[in-house]
Design an enzyme around this catalytic site. Sequence first.
Site, PDB file in Angstrom:
ATOM      1  N   ASP A 116       0.828  -1.209   0.000  1.00 15.54           N
ATOM      2  CA  ASP A 116       0.000   0.000   0.000  1.00 15.54           C
ATOM      3  C   ASP A 116       0.861   1.258   0.000  1.00 15.54           C
ATOM      4  O   ASP A 116       0.603   2.211  -0.740  1.00 15.54           O
ATOM      5  CB  ASP A 116      -0.960  -0.002   1.193  1.00 15.54           C
ATOM      6  CG  ASP A 116      -0.267  -0.191   2.527  1.00 15.54           C
ATOM      7  OD1 ASP A 116       0.881  -0.691   2.567  1.00 15.54           O
ATOM      8  OD2 ASP A 116      -0.869   0.164   3.563  1.00 15.54           O
TER       9      ASP A 116
ATOM     10  N   THR B 151      -6.537   2.297   8.572  1.00 14.00           N
ATOM     11  CA  THR B 151      -6.456   1.629   9.864  1.00 14.00           C
ATOM     12  C   THR B 151      -5.199   2.064  10.606  1.00 14.00           C
ATOM     13  O   THR B 151      -5.217   2.351  11.802  1.00 14.00           O
ATOM     14  CB  THR B 151      -6.446   0.100   9.682  1.00 14.00           C
ATOM     15  OG1 THR B 151      -7.619  -0.279   8.948  1.00 14.00           O
ATOM     16  CG2 THR B 151      -6.437  -0.609  11.021  1.00 14.00           C
TER      17      THR B 151
END
Length: 224
Positions: free
Chosen positions: A75, A98
């Site tokens: 990511d 998150t």
Amino acid sequence: MERLLLIGNSRWHWSHGGSSWHTSPGEGLRQFQQQPAQHWAAVGLVPKPLEAWRGCQISAADVPLKQQQAGLGVDRALVGWGAWQRSSTAVLVVDAGTAVSFTLVDRNGNFCGGRIMAGAALQLSSLHQATAGLPAVTKLEITEAWPHTTKEAMQAGVLNGMAAALVCAAKDLPKGWEGAAIWLTGGDGEQLLPLLAAAGLKTQWAPNLALEALAEIKAEFPSR
């Protein structure tokens, strides 16, 4: 157009035909089994049914971001490379999911380090679980600068803390990085925009930066 998937820690992120959407892991698996993604990447746990589709998985090594370090999440590699591709200078990319990741990429496309902190949901969950009196909070918004209710005070504290961390990171860039572009992405990024604007920090908002970068990699480097 190809159907793309990024498996996050909390949600699955999809794109197809110019549209993007987000699902829970359970719903994401159901959708994958009905119509598999042509290419996918994963930060979160990969369920067993996807093991048969490993040949379609994109890893950080497939992202043409230079000078990657071992263990860099796909990511971070995607958003770092994607922001650099869109800029004519060095970039600081903040992915507010998150976890909140801060990723530096210099003007030559080299990974130059970063920072990681707990995201809003993790902070709120920790406050609830590690204390006797703080309630569970699932909504994330600021109604006033100095709230009177405990839940709103928790929301304001977490969001303002995240915004302050971003402002601090922008001020703490390496020497010679003046003029670096600040990019913001991730599920909680939109909530941070007004706080960052109030602090005078100019950011470029790209909510689907990772998926867009994934699509560009498959278009430019089809063999990856």
